[in-house]
Design a protein around this motif. Structure first.
Motif, PDB file in Angstrom:
ATOM      1  N   HIS A  18       1.808  -2.598 -10.462  1.00  0.00           N
ATOM      2  CA  HIS A  18       1.158  -2.773  -9.160  1.00  0.00           C
ATOM      3  C   HIS A  18       0.180  -3.944  -9.238  1.00  0.00           C
ATOM      4  N   ILE A  19       0.432  -4.983  -8.431  1.00  0.00           N
ATOM      5  CA  ILE A  19      -0.444  -6.160  -8.350  1.00  0.00           C
ATOM      6  C   ILE A  19      -1.177  -6.114  -7.020  1.00  0.00           C
ATOM      7  N   ASP A  20      -2.501  -6.072  -7.051  1.00  0.00           N
ATOM      8  CA  ASP A  20      -3.262  -5.985  -5.810  1.00  0.00           C
ATOM      9  C   ASP A  20      -4.676  -6.487  -6.033  1.00  0.00           C
ATOM     10  N   GLY A  71      -3.199   3.483  -7.498  1.00  0.00           N
ATOM     11  CA  GLY A  71      -3.120   4.921  -7.723  1.00  0.00           C
ATOM     12  C   GLY A  71      -3.349   5.767  -6.488  1.00  0.00           C
ATOM     13  N   LYS A  72      -3.553   5.149  -5.343  1.00  0.00           N
ATOM     14  CA  LYS A  72      -3.820   5.934  -4.131  1.00  0.00           C
ATOM     15  C   LYS A  72      -2.607   6.764  -3.725  1.00  0.00           C
ATOM     16  N   MET A  73      -1.433   6.146  -3.794  1.00  0.00           N
ATOM     17  CA  MET A  73      -0.210   6.845  -3.398  1.00  0.00           C
ATOM     18  C   MET A  73       0.715   7.113  -4.587  1.00  0.00           C
ATOM     19  N   GLY A  95       7.611  13.089   3.691  1.00  0.00           N
ATOM     20  CA  GLY A  95       8.819  13.139   2.888  1.00  0.00           C
ATOM     21  C   GLY A  95       8.791  12.208   1.690  1.00  0.00           C
ATOM     22  N   SER A  96       7.607  11.889   1.175  1.00  0.00           N
ATOM     23  CA  SER A  96       7.503  10.929   0.079  1.00  0.00           C
ATOM     24  C   SER A  96       8.213  11.429  -1.163  1.00  0.00           C
ATOM     25  N   ALA A  97       8.960  10.515  -1.790  1.00  0.00           N
ATOM     26  CA  ALA A  97       9.683  10.862  -3.008  1.00  0.00           C
ATOM     27  C   ALA A  97       8.984  10.350  -4.263  1.00  0.00           C
ATOM     28  N   TRP A  98       7.824   9.720  -4.110  1.00  0.00           N
ATOM     29  CA  TRP A  98       7.112   9.199  -5.274  1.00  0.00           C
ATOM     30  C   TRP A  98       6.588  10.340  -6.132  1.00  0.00           C
ATOM     31  N   LYS A  99       6.660  10.122  -7.431  1.00  0.00           N
ATOM     32  CA  LYS A  99       6.155  11.124  -8.366  1.00  0.00           C
ATOM     33  C   LYS A  99       4.788  10.687  -8.879  1.00  0.00           C
ATOM     34  N   ASP A 100       4.041  11.641  -9.417  1.00  0.00           N
ATOM     35  CA  ASP A 100       2.693  11.343  -9.898  1.00  0.00           C
ATOM     36  C   ASP A 100       2.695  10.677 -11.268  1.00  0.00           C
ATOM     37  N   SER A 101       3.813  10.619 -11.902  1.00  0.00           N
ATOM     38  CA  SER A 101       3.831  10.010 -13.238  1.00  0.00           C
ATOM     39  C   SER A 101       5.123   9.242 -13.434  1.00  0.00           C
ATOM     40  N   ARG A 151       0.809  -1.224   0.000  1.00  0.00           N
ATOM     41  CA  ARG A 151       0.000   0.000   0.000  1.00  0.00           C
ATOM     42  C   ARG A 151       0.843   1.275   0.000  1.00  0.00           C
ATOM     43  N   PHE A 152       2.166   1.142  -0.131  1.00  0.00           N
ATOM     44  CA  PHE A 152       3.055   2.301  -0.236  1.00  0.00           C
ATOM     45  C   PHE A 152       2.910   3.270   0.927  1.00  0.00           C
TER      46      PHE A 152
END
Length: 537
Positions: free
Chosen positions: A290-292, A299-301, A531-537, A271-272
């Motif tokens: 993403h396998i869930d 796409g939540k996070m 401090g999340s480093a994930w990008k939206d794309s 769930r990131f």
């Protein structure tokens, strides 16, 4: 039969042979039936409803069955709330049956009346209030079906007193399970075929799907290394050559580096959470598969390049079959970068002494991280902890449930003096049922994780995190008739562990450590966004 008899009959039908809880006025009919059925179903009486909830949760995680907890209305019901939230956030299949006042009195502020359905709507997978006796059977069956289907979770069933005592004709209509969702792995296969530095990020959903063997097969077939989240620990053995450690703020640096440099990440049942993603600095062109089983997590996070909705076992088997025979990916990692301090050395030593066939349960705090990063985990479902809700006090109840679910396995609770103090009275349950638990209390006379964060973020001002007046844990355990020892060095741990292994009785080990001992951190920040480093794309 009565409504109460129907409740117990359907619990037995589900294959659950143990329930946890405390009696009270609004649930007396069910407890009376349990008394009559004690040859077929065991009732474990705890000292507090919260602990009963955690015990049902631990039972579910260790057995794969639905955990059942029963409590009375009012304070009995509200005492369950923390345990319900913990079970639901960690996708544990649990059903919480709560007695209520008679239907005609609901809404009158009757003695011990609380709207537990309204309270638990945000923290359950689903909940039900039985309003008519004709609803009891279908709602009971639906509750168990919902708890264990798809992404497992917590379900609350509220049953008024008059429906428990009413005469009910059983219809015997089972809830039909929905068909397995169809999925297409073609896009994922294409992305993986082009990948140069892929990595698998295995989350708790691997355990929920019982997909550990399929995960290992997929990794071995493709050569893709595995990194785990806190909840995914144990999904592949620590000794597996393709295992790179735990990712995240409190994880292994090698695992974080591997994920950060990957061009493709295959996330399975993950769930990131902020604790996982905060230290990661990903490549700008990274692609996520993403396998869930849960559509709401997609796409939540983070926005995936490709997602597959389906059971992890089936998806991984399909991917392994389609990629079999293709060139393996070379994306090597070195596991074992962690710098060992006294607590982690003790954890490593303990798991070596106890052997691989051990289930470790933890509370929440520094000891949880020391255990997660230093224990040698060899089997699925061998590490049980509160990951989402992060509940101090989770451990004692969960360890009781785990030991009852797996009576022939060694079960070890690793806790801290702060966490243990919250539910330490449950030593009475350990003594009453002669549960051969090993309880390891890491005693630093502090709320260790809070203290460490205050050192980092509050210039060392340790407000309310140093604990004074803690009991003598050895004498406390002995007052319950439980053998207890104080451990101050590695040699004493050897001797005490050998003593534990020589018998089949519970033991408490108080390990004395310094409050200055800390856990390693990566990318730790007190930013409100984690401090999340994930990008939206």
């Amino acid at each position: 039969m009565t409504g109460a008899q129907l409740v117990v009959k359907i619990i037995l039908e589900q294959g659950t042979d143990t329930v946890f809880g405390l009696p009270g006025g609004s649930v007396l009919p069910i407890f009376d039936v349990l008394y009559n059925e004690k040859q077929h179903i065991s009732l474990v009486l705890t000292s507090h409803e919260q602990t009963a909830a955690h015990a049902a949760d631990g039972y579910a995680r260790a057995s794969g069955k639905v955990g059942v907890c029963i409590a009375t209305s009012g304070p009995g019901a509200t005492n369950l709330v923390t345990g319900i939230a913990a079970a639901n956030m960690d996708s544990s299949p649990t059903v919480f049956i709560v007695g209520n006042i008679p239907s005609a009195r609901i809404g009158t502020d009757c003695f011990q009346e609380v709207d537990i359905v309204g309270i638990t709507i945000p923290i359950t997978k689903h909940n039900y209030r039985v309003r008519r006796k004709s609803e009891l059977e279908p709602m009971l069956r639906q509750a168990f079906a919902v708890a264990k289907s798809g992404r497992p979770g917590a379900v609350v069933l509220d049953i008024p007193f008059d429906i428990q005592t009413a005469e009910i004709e059983e219809l015997g209509q089972a809830v039909t399970s929905s068909k397995a969702a169809e999925f297409d792995t073609s896009q994922a296969v294409g992305i993986l075929s082009e990948a140069a530095r892929p990595v698998i990020l295995a989350g708790g959903g691997v355990h929920s799907a019982n997909a550990e063997a399929e995960l290992l097969e997929f990794s071995e077939t493709t050569g893709i290394p595995v990194v785990q989240t806190l909840m995914g620990l144990g999904s592949v053995p620590n000794g597996y050559k393709g295992y790179a450690g735990m990712a995240g703020v409190y994880g292994h640096a090698c695992a974080n580096e591997l994920v950060s440099k990957a061009d493709v990440i295959i996330a399975i049942g993950c769930r990131f959470s902020d604790r996982t993603v905060a230290p990661l600095r990903l490549q700008p062109d990274v692609r996520l598969i993403h396998i869930d089983i849960d559509r709401s997590e997609i796409g939540k996070m983070v926005k995936p390049a490709c997602y597959i909705l389906g059971d992890a076992r089936a998806v991984l088997s399909d991917l392994a079959a389609r990629l079999c025979g293709k060139p393996k990916k070379v994306n090597s990692a070195v596991f074992g970068d962690r710098e060992y301090n006294l607590p982690t050395r003790l954890m490593s030593q303990l798991s070596t002494l106890l052997g691989g066939d051990t289930i470790f349960v933890t509370d929440v705090g520094q000891h949880q991280i020391w255990a997660a990063t230093a224990l040698n985990l060899c089997e699925p479902r061998s590490f049980i902890t509160s990951g989402g809700a992060g509940v101090m006090g989770f451990g004692m109840g969960a360890a009781v449930g785990v030991q009852i679910a797996q009576p022939h396995k060694k079960v070890v609770l690793i806790t801290g003096d702060g966490s243990f103090s919250m539910n330490g009275m449950e030593l009475s349950v350990v003594s009453r049922y002669s549960l051969p638990l090993l309880i390891v209390i890491m005693n630093n006379h502090a709320l260790g994780m809070v203290r460490q964060l205050q050192t980092i973020f509050n210039n060392g001002r340790h407000s309310a995190s140093d604990i004074e007046g803690t009991p003598d844990f050895v004498r406390l355990a002995e007052s319950f008739g439980i053998t207890a020892r104080r451990v101050e060095n590695a040699e004493q741990l050897d001797v005490c562990t050998a003593e534990f292994l020589s018998g089949s009785r519970p033991m408490v080990l108080e390990c004395v450590i310094s409050p200055e001992e800390t856990v390693q951190t990566h990318g730790l920040t007190n930013d409100e966004n984690g401090g999340s480093a994930w990008k939206d794309s």
